[in-house]
Design a protein around this motif. Structure first.
Motif, PDB file in Angstrom:
ATOM      1  N   CYS A   8      32.480 -44.241 -34.304  1.00 32.95           N
ATOM      2  CA  CYS A   8      31.833 -43.413 -35.317  1.00 32.95           C
ATOM      3  C   CYS A   8      32.265 -41.959 -35.115  1.00 32.95           C
ATOM      4  O   CYS A   8      32.987 -41.643 -34.170  1.00 32.95           O
ATOM      5  CB  CYS A   8      30.309 -43.533 -35.231  1.00 32.95           C
ATOM      6  SG  CYS A   8      29.588 -42.585 -33.882  1.00 32.95           S
ATOM      7  N   ASN A  10      30.630 -39.593 -34.069  1.00 34.16           N
ATOM      8  CA  ASN A  10      30.080 -39.045 -32.820  1.00 34.16           C
ATOM      9  C   ASN A  10      30.739 -39.648 -31.579  1.00 34.16           C
ATOM     10  O   ASN A  10      30.210 -39.553 -30.477  1.00 34.16           O
ATOM     11  CB  ASN A  10      28.567 -39.273 -32.770  1.00 34.16           C
ATOM     12  CG  ASN A  10      27.851 -38.485 -33.851  1.00 34.16           C
ATOM     13  OD1 ASN A  10      28.193 -37.342 -34.130  1.00 34.16           O
ATOM     14  ND2 ASN A  10      26.871 -39.106 -34.493  1.00 34.16           N
ATOM     15  N   HIS A  12      31.064 -42.618 -30.572  1.00 34.06           N
ATOM     16  CA  HIS A  12      30.521 -43.834 -29.957  1.00 34.06           C
ATOM     17  C   HIS A  12      31.519 -44.946 -30.205  1.00 34.06           C
ATOM     18  O   HIS A  12      32.130 -45.005 -31.265  1.00 34.06           O
ATOM     19  CB  HIS A  12      29.178 -44.231 -30.592  1.00 34.06           C
ATOM     20  CG  HIS A  12      28.087 -43.252 -30.338  1.00 34.06           C
ATOM     21  ND1 HIS A  12      27.262 -42.789 -31.328  1.00 34.06           N
ATOM     22  CD2 HIS A  12      27.702 -42.653 -29.191  1.00 34.06           C
ATOM     23  CE1 HIS A  12      26.400 -41.933 -30.804  1.00 34.06           C
ATOM     24  NE2 HIS A  12      26.647 -41.830 -29.514  1.00 34.06           N
ATOM     25  N   CYS A  35      27.042 -47.016 -37.389  1.00 30.26           N
ATOM     26  CA  CYS A  35      27.036 -47.054 -35.928  1.00 30.26           C
ATOM     27  C   CYS A  35      25.687 -47.575 -35.439  1.00 30.26           C
ATOM     28  O   CYS A  35      24.653 -47.045 -35.826  1.00 30.26           O
ATOM     29  CB  CYS A  35      27.296 -45.650 -35.381  1.00 30.26           C
ATOM     30  SG  CYS A  35      27.127 -45.559 -33.588  1.00 30.26           S
ATOM     31  N   CYS A  38      23.854 -44.544 -33.363  1.00 33.97           N
ATOM     32  CA  CYS A  38      23.318 -43.320 -33.961  1.00 33.97           C
ATOM     33  C   CYS A  38      23.137 -43.423 -35.469  1.00 33.97           C
ATOM     34  O   CYS A  38      22.628 -42.508 -36.095  1.00 33.97           O
ATOM     35  CB  CYS A  38      24.210 -42.121 -33.605  1.00 33.97           C
ATOM     36  SG  CYS A  38      25.811 -42.159 -34.438  1.00 33.97           S
ATOM     37  N   ASP A  40      25.390 -43.414 -37.739  1.00 37.04           N
ATOM     38  CA  ASP A  40      26.425 -42.708 -38.475  1.00 37.04           C
ATOM     39  C   ASP A  40      27.212 -43.682 -39.359  1.00 37.04           C
ATOM     40  O   ASP A  40      27.466 -44.823 -38.974  1.00 37.04           O
ATOM     41  CB  ASP A  40      27.376 -42.036 -37.483  1.00 37.04           C
ATOM     42  CG  ASP A  40      28.349 -41.106 -38.177  1.00 37.04           C
ATOM     43  OD1 ASP A  40      27.908 -40.018 -38.581  1.00 37.04           O
ATOM     44  OD2 ASP A  40      29.518 -41.475 -38.325  1.00 37.04           O
TER      45      ASP A  40
HETATM   46 ZN   LIG Z   1      27.451 -43.267 -33.300  1.00 35.22          ZN
END
Ligand SMILES: [Zn+2]
Length: 147
Positions: A8, A10, A12, A35, A38, A40
């Motif tokens: 993602c 972020n 991850h 995700c 999170c 996302d």
């Molecule tokens: Zn994420």
């Protein structure tokens, strides 16, 4: 069943389970992927594919005492969430894992995602039969059944 390594915005990393390549494309283009860590929605397939579960129609996974390499970048908290996610979305078959993985592979029982334990020898035998097995960083005490 195909397992892709996804990421993602972020950074991850997580796995996505798809029935086919087209299924993945459809979900990606339809923005159906988010995700699990999170939420996302900006998801991309990571160029490094750690494993592809093409052999078994039902995803076959096993537990391993140490996190495999592809999870080494995850922090402990993220890893714990990933493990929760895997435990929620798979059926624990415990020590019957090799047998269940074969039944799914040969179509004797309905396709489903399973997790469990298997010896290195069992894993080798499964892979020789074309059943790909993914190692997962699930600690033994989280597996559910006693083994
Ligand atoms: Zn994420």
């Amino acid at each position: 069943m195909i397992v892709y390594e996804l990421g993602c915005a972020n950074r991850h990393r997580f796995e996505g389970w798809f029935t086919s390549r087209d299924d993945f494309k459809r979900q990606l283009e339809g923005k159906l992927l988010t995700c699990p860590l999170c939420g996302d929605g900006v998801i991309e397939r990571l160029p490094h594919v750690s494993y592809v579960n093409t052999g078994a129609p039902g995803a076959a996974v096993k537990a391993q005492p140490e996190p495999p390499q592809q999870y080494a970048n995850l922090g402990a908290e993220v890893l714990a969430k990933l493990i929760d996610h895997i435990i929620e979305t798979t059926d624990d078959v415990g020590a019957a894992f090799p047998e269940e993985a074969r039944k799914i592979h040969y179509g004797e029982i309905d396709e489903r995602r399973i997790r469990g334990t298997a010896s290195v020898r069992d894993i080798d035998a499964l892979q020789e039969e074309g059943i790909d097995v993914a190692a997962l960083p699930i600690p033994a005490h989280r597996l559910g059944k006693s083994h």
